[in-house]
Design a protein around this motif. Structure first.
Motif, PDB file in Angstrom:
ATOM      1  N   GLN A  82     -23.264  18.805 -25.946  1.00  0.00           N
ATOM      2  CA  GLN A  82     -24.188  19.596 -25.139  1.00  0.00           C
ATOM      3  C   GLN A  82     -23.567  20.957 -24.822  1.00  0.00           C
ATOM      4  O   GLN A  82     -24.208  21.997 -24.940  1.00  0.00           O
ATOM      5  CB  GLN A  82     -24.501  18.874 -23.830  1.00  0.00           C
ATOM      6  CG  GLN A  82     -25.400  17.660 -23.991  1.00  0.00           C
ATOM      7  CD  GLN A  82     -26.829  18.034 -24.320  1.00  0.00           C
ATOM      8  OE1 GLN A  82     -27.262  19.131 -24.020  1.00  0.00           O
ATOM      9  NE2 GLN A  82     -27.541  17.137 -24.978  1.00  0.00           N
ATOM     10  N   THR A  83     -22.325  20.916 -24.424  1.00  0.00           N
ATOM     11  CA  THR A  83     -21.632  22.151 -24.048  1.00  0.00           C
ATOM     12  C   THR A  83     -21.560  23.115 -25.229  1.00  0.00           C
ATOM     13  O   THR A  83     -21.868  24.306 -25.109  1.00  0.00           O
ATOM     14  CB  THR A  83     -20.206  21.811 -23.572  1.00  0.00           C
ATOM     15  OG1 THR A  83     -20.274  20.786 -22.587  1.00  0.00           O
ATOM     16  CG2 THR A  83     -19.534  23.046 -22.992  1.00  0.00           C
ATOM     17  N   GLY A  86     -24.799  24.698 -26.079  1.00  0.00           N
ATOM     18  CA  GLY A  86     -25.096  25.798 -25.164  1.00  0.00           C
ATOM     19  C   GLY A  86     -24.331  27.057 -25.539  1.00  0.00           C
ATOM     20  O   GLY A  86     -24.876  28.165 -25.524  1.00  0.00           O
ATOM     21  N   ASN A 166     -19.521  22.227 -13.237  1.00  0.00           N
ATOM     22  CA  ASN A 166     -20.597  21.619 -12.472  1.00  0.00           C
ATOM     23  C   ASN A 166     -20.068  21.283 -11.081  1.00  0.00           C
ATOM     24  O   ASN A 166     -18.873  21.333 -10.824  1.00  0.00           O
ATOM     25  CB  ASN A 166     -21.186  20.399 -13.189  1.00  0.00           C
ATOM     26  CG  ASN A 166     -20.164  19.324 -13.417  1.00  0.00           C
ATOM     27  OD1 ASN A 166     -19.246  19.162 -12.621  1.00  0.00           O
ATOM     28  ND2 ASN A 166     -20.302  18.596 -14.499  1.00  0.00           N
ATOM     29  N   HIS A 299     -27.928  14.343 -13.946  1.00  0.00           N
ATOM     30  CA  HIS A 299     -28.006  15.126 -15.169  1.00  0.00           C
ATOM     31  C   HIS A 299     -27.230  16.416 -14.931  1.00  0.00           C
ATOM     32  O   HIS A 299     -27.619  17.249 -14.122  1.00  0.00           O
ATOM     33  CB  HIS A 299     -29.469  15.419 -15.504  1.00  0.00           C
ATOM     34  CG  HIS A 299     -29.642  16.059 -16.834  1.00  0.00           C
ATOM     35  ND1 HIS A 299     -29.639  15.346 -18.008  1.00  0.00           N
ATOM     36  CD2 HIS A 299     -29.769  17.348 -17.180  1.00  0.00           C
ATOM     37  CE1 HIS A 299     -29.781  16.163 -19.022  1.00  0.00           C
ATOM     38  NE2 HIS A 299     -29.864  17.392 -18.548  1.00  0.00           N
ATOM     39  N   ARG A 301     -26.387  19.020 -16.839  1.00  0.00           N
ATOM     40  CA  ARG A 301     -26.755  20.266 -17.512  1.00  0.00           C
ATOM     41  C   ARG A 301     -25.568  20.946 -18.210  1.00  0.00           C
ATOM     42  O   ARG A 301     -25.234  22.094 -17.956  1.00  0.00           O
ATOM     43  CB  ARG A 301     -27.385  21.222 -16.501  1.00  0.00           C
ATOM     44  CG  ARG A 301     -28.611  20.581 -15.821  1.00  0.00           C
ATOM     45  CD  ARG A 301     -29.564  21.612 -15.314  1.00  0.00           C
ATOM     46  NE  ARG A 301     -29.019  22.319 -14.173  1.00  0.00           N
ATOM     47  CZ  ARG A 301     -29.364  23.544 -13.814  1.00  0.00           C
ATOM     48  NH1 ARG A 301     -30.248  24.196 -14.532  1.00  0.00           N
ATOM     49  NH2 ARG A 301     -28.839  24.107 -12.767  1.00  0.00           N
ATOM     50  N   HIS A 302     -24.977  20.210 -19.093  1.00  0.00           N
ATOM     51  CA  HIS A 302     -23.828  20.753 -19.800  1.00  0.00           C
ATOM     52  C   HIS A 302     -24.210  21.853 -20.774  1.00  0.00           C
ATOM     53  O   HIS A 302     -23.419  22.736 -21.061  1.00  0.00           O
ATOM     54  CB  HIS A 302     -23.084  19.631 -20.517  1.00  0.00           C
ATOM     55  CG  HIS A 302     -22.414  18.694 -19.577  1.00  0.00           C
ATOM     56  ND1 HIS A 302     -21.236  19.003 -18.941  1.00  0.00           N
ATOM     57  CD2 HIS A 302     -22.776  17.481 -19.107  1.00  0.00           C
ATOM     58  CE1 HIS A 302     -20.903  18.017 -18.140  1.00  0.00           C
ATOM     59  NE2 HIS A 302     -21.813  17.072 -18.217  1.00  0.00           N
ATOM     60  N   GLU A 304     -26.323  24.106 -20.166  1.00  0.00           N
ATOM     61  CA  GLU A 304     -26.329  25.283 -19.303  1.00  0.00           C
ATOM     62  C   GLU A 304     -24.907  25.767 -19.017  1.00  0.00           C
ATOM     63  O   GLU A 304     -24.647  26.971 -19.005  1.00  0.00           O
ATOM     64  CB  GLU A 304     -27.051  24.928 -17.996  1.00  0.00           C
ATOM     65  CG  GLU A 304     -27.189  26.052 -17.006  1.00  0.00           C
ATOM     66  CD  GLU A 304     -28.191  27.106 -17.440  1.00  0.00           C
ATOM     67  OE1 GLU A 304     -28.928  26.853 -18.406  1.00  0.00           O
ATOM     68  OE2 GLU A 304     -28.209  28.182 -16.803  1.00  0.00           O
ATOM     69  N   ILE A 328     -22.700  25.284 -11.823  1.00  0.00           N
ATOM     70  CA  ILE A 328     -24.014  24.880 -12.305  1.00  0.00           C
ATOM     71  C   ILE A 328     -24.421  23.606 -11.577  1.00  0.00           C
ATOM     72  O   ILE A 328     -23.720  22.601 -11.646  1.00  0.00           O
ATOM     73  CB  ILE A 328     -23.987  24.622 -13.830  1.00  0.00           C
ATOM     74  CG1 ILE A 328     -23.473  25.850 -14.570  1.00  0.00           C
ATOM     75  CG2 ILE A 328     -25.357  24.202 -14.330  1.00  0.00           C
ATOM     76  CD1 ILE A 328     -24.362  27.052 -14.497  1.00  0.00           C
ATOM     77  N   HIS A 330     -26.361  20.190 -10.425  1.00  0.00           N
ATOM     78  CA  HIS A 330     -26.851  19.006 -11.122  1.00  0.00           C
ATOM     79  C   HIS A 330     -28.330  18.780 -10.799  1.00  0.00           C
ATOM     80  O   HIS A 330     -28.900  19.430  -9.932  1.00  0.00           O
ATOM     81  CB  HIS A 330     -26.062  17.795 -10.646  1.00  0.00           C
ATOM     82  CG  HIS A 330     -26.284  17.522  -9.193  1.00  0.00           C
ATOM     83  ND1 HIS A 330     -25.518  18.108  -8.192  1.00  0.00           N
ATOM     84  CD2 HIS A 330     -27.212  16.772  -8.558  1.00  0.00           C
ATOM     85  CE1 HIS A 330     -25.963  17.710  -7.018  1.00  0.00           C
ATOM     86  NE2 HIS A 330     -26.995  16.895  -7.203  1.00  0.00           N
ATOM     87  N   GLN A 331     -28.907  17.819 -11.485  1.00  0.00           N
ATOM     88  CA  GLN A 331     -30.201  17.277 -11.077  1.00  0.00           C
ATOM     89  C   GLN A 331     -30.045  15.769 -10.985  1.00  0.00           C
ATOM     90  O   GLN A 331     -29.343  15.167 -11.787  1.00  0.00           O
ATOM     91  CB  GLN A 331     -31.277  17.538 -12.135  1.00  0.00           C
ATOM     92  CG  GLN A 331     -31.662  18.967 -12.311  1.00  0.00           C
ATOM     93  CD  GLN A 331     -32.457  19.160 -13.577  1.00  0.00           C
ATOM     94  OE1 GLN A 331     -32.504  20.258 -14.105  1.00  0.00           O
ATOM     95  NE2 GLN A 331     -33.065  18.088 -14.091  1.00  0.00           N
ATOM     96  N   THR A 333     -31.901  12.660 -11.823  1.00  0.00           N
ATOM     97  CA  THR A 333     -33.082  12.215 -12.548  1.00  0.00           C
ATOM     98  C   THR A 333     -33.424  10.788 -12.130  1.00  0.00           C
ATOM     99  O   THR A 333     -32.715   9.851 -12.483  1.00  0.00           O
ATOM    100  CB  THR A 333     -32.819  12.258 -14.065  1.00  0.00           C
ATOM    101  OG1 THR A 333     -32.428  13.592 -14.408  1.00  0.00           O
ATOM    102  CG2 THR A 333     -34.060  11.862 -14.848  1.00  0.00           C
TER     103      THR A 333
END
Lengths: 342, 342
Positions: A82-83, A86, A166, A299, A301-302, A304, A328, A330-331, A333
Motif C-alpha cells: 500500500q505504501t 502511494g 500514522n 484502516h 491508510r498506508h 496515503e 495521517i 486512521h479510520q 471501519t
DNA sequence: TTGAAAGCGCTAACAT
DNA sequence: ATGTTAGCGCTTTCAA
C-alpha cells in the motif's frame, strides 16, 4: 543515438541554444520563438531524447528518488505494498523516477546498504526510508551531510526529521474508547511484538496503556499478550485468554491475520462472534473484509502515507526548509465483529 | 565530493590509473600491486564513491533495470508484489539497481509511457515487462531497436521473445484432473475474465476447455461463467449455479477472493464445504490459507517467476543470444475444501 | 537572443 | 605498467 549536436547542425545553431530550448519547459526559454520552433520540430522529427546521465552529470541532479526497505520479503507485506503504491502514485505525476533499494545485503562485506553512498554515487536526489531495521547512525549521517530524506511510517526517538506516520498511539486509544463505549470492560490486547523498528517500545502499546488507564481498563499479563505478528500465535494466545477465569468480552488483535486467528480460536471454543466475543483488528485488508464475520478494523491508510511522504520529499527537494511531521489519521471501519454488551 | 582526480593528485599518478584500479574488481587490473594498494587506501580514507552518472556517460551503460507495470494500483495486488519481490531478490545480489515504471500517465499527452524512450534517455539497460495493457507496437519497437527485455508472466501472440510465465493452461487442466480423480463429473468454472493482457483469450480458459473435452466434462453456460476477478461477482455467480437444476459438485474459482465468495455462497445456501461442494482456487494467498475451511489452491510461484525473469534479463545483458521461454510450474496445495464423491 | 568555451567525472584508445 | 589525450552529451558561465 541522436544528440543535441545533431540537431544544432541541422538547424544551424549551437548546441547551447538547443539545450536552452529543450531543457526548459515549453513556457520560457530565452530563445526567439521562430528558432525555438525550428529546434522543436527537428528534435521531434529525429525522435530526440535527452541523455539523462549527461544531463545529470552537468546539473548534479539525478531526478531519481529511492525507496529503502529492510529486505525484499517486505515487498509482499500488504502494508508495504500500500505504501509503495502511494509513493508510486505521487511519483508518477512528477518528473522523478523511482528506485527500490534494500538494506539487507546477504553475503557482502557491509551488512547494510550505505544510504549516504547512494547520494555520493549520484543514484538518488532523495530517499524515502521505510526500513525499520535501519541503523540510527546511517540516519544521523544523512542529516549531517544534509542529504534529503523522509521517514515513512516510522520514527526514531530523539531524531527530529521529516516524516510521515500514522497516529498509532491515537488509534489504539480509539479502539479502547470504541469498545468501552459498547460497554466492554474486560478487554484483552494482542498487539503483536513489543518492538518494531529502532525504538524501544511500539507506540501502539503506549497508546493502549494510557487509554486503559484513562478508561479504567485492567491490563496485566492476562490482558496484554505480546507475540509476533502471526495468525497461529494469536490463535494460541486467544485460546488461553478465552479459557481463563474471567474471560475477556473483547479482543484487540494487532493485525488482520491475528484477528482471523482470534476469530478461529473463538469459534473452536464454541463461542460466537460477536455475541460472545467482540474483535477489532489493528490492520485492515481483504482478510478482515472477507472474513466469515467481517471484522471491524482500523484502516491506517498506508497508501496515503506513501503518497504524502513522496510529496513531502519533493517539497524538500524543491528547497523546503525545516522539518515536518505529518500524521495521517486512521479510520475505524465498522463491520460485524463487535456488539454492545450490557 | 571526492573524485578520481583528487586521489590521483594525492597518490601522484594520473586519473586514468586510478580509474583502472577502482573500476575493476579487486581481482585484476593491469596496475602494479603496490600502486594499486596505495590508490585503494587513499580512496578508502577519503571515502571515495564513483559518480555513476559520469561512469554511465562514459561506458554507455546505466547498470539499472526497470520493471514496467500497468498502473500503481497493481502494486497492491498480491501476485504483482510476489513477482516484484522475486525480481528484487535477484537484483539485490547483482550490481544492478532497480527502477519502477508505470505505463499509465494520467493527464499527459502520451497516454502510455514510451518504453523505447527509457532506453534512449539512458534510464535503463533492460526492462522487465509485467504490464498486461502494454501496446503491442511498443514491444515490437523494442525488438526492432534490439533493446533487451523480458516479459514477466505474460506473452503476446505472434511475438517470439524472452519471457517467463506460469503454465496456466497446464494448471487449469491439472485442476480438472484433480477433481475428476476425486469423482467429480459436474464441475463449474468461474475462471475470471475471458481476456487479460494483449491476447484474445486467456490460456486458463483454453486449458479448461481442452481438459473438459479430454475428461468428458460438460461445459456450457451453466458450467463456465466469466466474470471479473471479484469476490462479489463470484458470490452471485456461485449462488445461481448452486441453485440450478443439477448443481455442480465442485467449483473452480479463478482467484483467492473469488474462492472465498464461492465459499460464502455455499454456506449461505446451507451447503457444507467440502461435503456438499468442493472448491479449488486458482490463486493462493493468506485468504485461502486462513479461510474457515482452508481452501485447496493452485500456488503459482510468482516469486520464482520474478526471480527467473530478472536472472534471464541479466543473462541477456551479458550477451546471451536468441530467445528463451521459461515456464515455471505450479503446485497444487491441498487443503480441506475438496472431497471424494462416489 | 545567441555563440564560444569550459567543465561535470569518468573511461578508453593510443602511446610509451 | 602507466601517462596522454580525447571524448561521453549535456549545461552554464561569459561574451558579444
Amino acid at each position: 543515438m541522436v544528440t543535441m549536436k545533431d540537431i544544432a547542425k541541422i538547424v544551424g545553431c549551437t548546441e547551447a541554444t538547443v539545450s536552452r530550448v529543450l531543457s526548459k519547459p515549453e513556457g520560457e526559454s530565452p530563445i526567439s520563438k521562430p528558432l525555438q520552433e525550428k529546434i522543436r520540430v527537428v528534435a521531434d522529427r529525429l525522435g530526440y531524447q535527452p541523455n539523462l546521465m549527461a544531463r545529470g552529470l552537468a546539473t548534479r541532479k539525478t531526478d531519481n528518488i529511492g525507496v529503502v526497505l529492510d529486505c525484499y520479503e517486505h515487498l509482499t507485506h500488504p502494508v508495504m505494498m500500500q505504501t509503495i503504491a502511494g509513493i508510486t502514485k505521487a511519483i508518477s505525476t512528477s518528473n522523478y523516477s523511482l528506485s527500490i533499494f534494500v538494506l539487507d545485503q546477504p553475503g557482502r562485506k557491509e551488512k547494510q546498504l550505505n544510504l549516504a553512498n547512494l547520494f555520493a554515487r549520484r543514484q538518488v536526489d532523495g530517499l524515502l526510508i521505510a526500513a525499520y531495521d535501519v541503523d540510527v547512525l546511517a540516519i544521523v549521517e544523512l542529516i549531517k551531510q544534509k542529504y534529503p530524506f523522509v521517514l515513512v511510517n516510522m520514527s526514531v526517538d530523539g531524531i527530529d526529521t521529516n516524516l510521515v506516520v500514522n497516529d498509532s498511539a491515537a488509534y489504539s486509544s480509539a479502539v479502547v474508547k470504541y469498545l468501552y463505549d459498547l460497554g466492554h470492560r474486560e478487554i484483552a490486547f494482542l498487539p503483536g511484538p513489543s518492538k518494531y523498528g529502532p525504538n524501544p517500545k511500539r507506540k501502539v502499546i503506549t497508546g493502549i496503556e494510557s487509554a486503559a488507564a484513562e478508561y479504567g481498563i485492567r491490563l496485566g499479563p492476562s490482558r496484554l499478550v505480546l507475540t509476533e505478528y502471526d495468525r497461529d500465535a494469536a490463535y494460541q494466545a486467544a485460546k488461553e485468554l478465552l479459557q481463563s477465569q474471567n474471560r475477556p468480552t473483547a479482543i484487540f488483535a494487532g493485525d488482520d491475520a491475528m484477528a482471523v486467528g482470534v476469530y478461529h480460536a473463538a469459534v473452536d471454543l464454541g463461542l460466537q462472534v460477536p455475541q460472545d466475543l467482540s474483535i477489532v483488528s489493528g490492520a485492515d485488508s481483504y482478510l478482515t473484509k472477507f472474513a466469515p464475520v467481517p471484522i471491524t478494523a482500523i484502516h491506517a491508510r498506508h497508501l496515503e502515507i506513501g503518497y504524502r511522504a513522496a510529496e513531502l520529499l519533493q517539497e524538500v527537494l524543491n528547497g523546503k526548509e525545516g522539518t515536518e511531521r505529518v500524521v495521517i489519521s486512521h479510520q475505524l471501519t465498522e463491520r460485524n465483529s463487535c456488539t454492545k454488551i450490557n
